[in-house]
Design a protein around this motif. Structure first.
Motif: not given
Length: 268
Positions: A110-131
């Motif tokens: 979100a703040i741009g220090i890692v150049k990747t999609s917020v949405i993609v990263t958010g989906v991946q992290v949240c899927s783990r948290l859901f499990m």
């Protein structure tokens, strides 16, 4: 990240030779002011870049150590007990802490220090948290399923490899075997992890249906109906379009990295 271009201003009309030829020292002073300002901006950028690198390196070291601790805890438990029953409960607190801490990665994007999609990263992290929070932690009846141990082992190996890869990359000392592991182990681990997650959700369905866990029945004061049982079925079906996209993305990344091409790294 480069600064946005400054807006151009209209050039003043030249009304005399004095306008055309500035007074002695004026141009030099302007150039010096511009040089000083440019140096200050460059120094600020370098400082921000250095701080970001220090933070990212520290974060990845902590996460590598955290997942190593989880791995050692699982090995020790199995050696002592000779069974996987009770293993999840023994590591649940550590697992929940480090997996939840991964939400920081969404902030990095979100703040741009890692150049990747917020949405993609958010989906991946949240899927783990859901499990973690809404399946294995929320439904104790599935904690001793073999499928839970399967995805836990896969997650642990994957995360140790991933975070150590990022750590050594940031330190500019990346051993080849870690690079190799990062872009080869997933070929087997990703499908196994998906199988473990899907079988765990499937094992949870009867308990959810009988207990009505997390469900809302009408009538209620909110006038809203929600059935967690069908929600889990939808989650399982969502693996059909999502998994191939992530898997083939990693295969493309693998070809590019192992052929020495420069790519933009994305979290998996």
């Amino acid at each position: 990240m480069r600064d946005p271009a400054a807006p151009s201003l209209p050039a003043p009309a030249v009304s005399s030779l004095a306008d055309f030829h500035p007074a002695p020292g004026t141009m030099a002073s302007g150039e010096e002011d511009g040089t000083v300002e440019e140096k200050e901006n460059n120094n600020k950028k370098k400082t921000k870049s250095t701080l970001a690198t220090i933070w990212l390196t520290s974060y990845n070291i902590v996460m590598t150590v955290g997942w190593l601790v989880l791995a050692l805890a699982m090995i020790r438990f199995y050696v002592q007990k000779g069974s996987h029953r009770g293993l999840y409960r023994s590591i649940a607190r550590t697992l929940k802490f480090f997996q939840t801490f991964a939400l920081v990665e969404v902030g990095h994007c979100a703040i741009g220090i890692v150049k990747t999609s917020v949405i993609v990263t958010g989906v991946q992290v949240c899927s783990r948290l859901f499990m973690v929070w809404f399946i294995t932690n929320g439904i104790r009846q599935v904690q001793n399923e073999e499928s839970v141990i399967l995805f836990l082992v896969v997650w642990t190996v994957t995360e140790i490899t991933r975070y150590s890869y990022y750590t050594f990359s940031l330190l500019n000392h990346l051993p080849y075997f870690i690079k190799w592991a990062r872009y080869n182990l997933f070929i087997i681990l990703y499908p196994l992890g998906v199988v473990g997650e899907l079988f765990t959700i499937y094992a949870a369905l009867p308990f959810v249906r009988r207990s009505g866990l997390y469900s809302m029945r009408l009538p209620n004061k909110y006038n809203v109906s929600f059935d967690y049982y069908y929600c889990l079925i939808i989650v399982m079906l969502s693996y059909i379009p999502l998994f191939p996209q992530l898997y083939f993305h990693m295969l493309r990344q693998r070809r590019k990295v192992l052929h020495g091409e420069v790519i933009v790294e994305k979290d998996d």
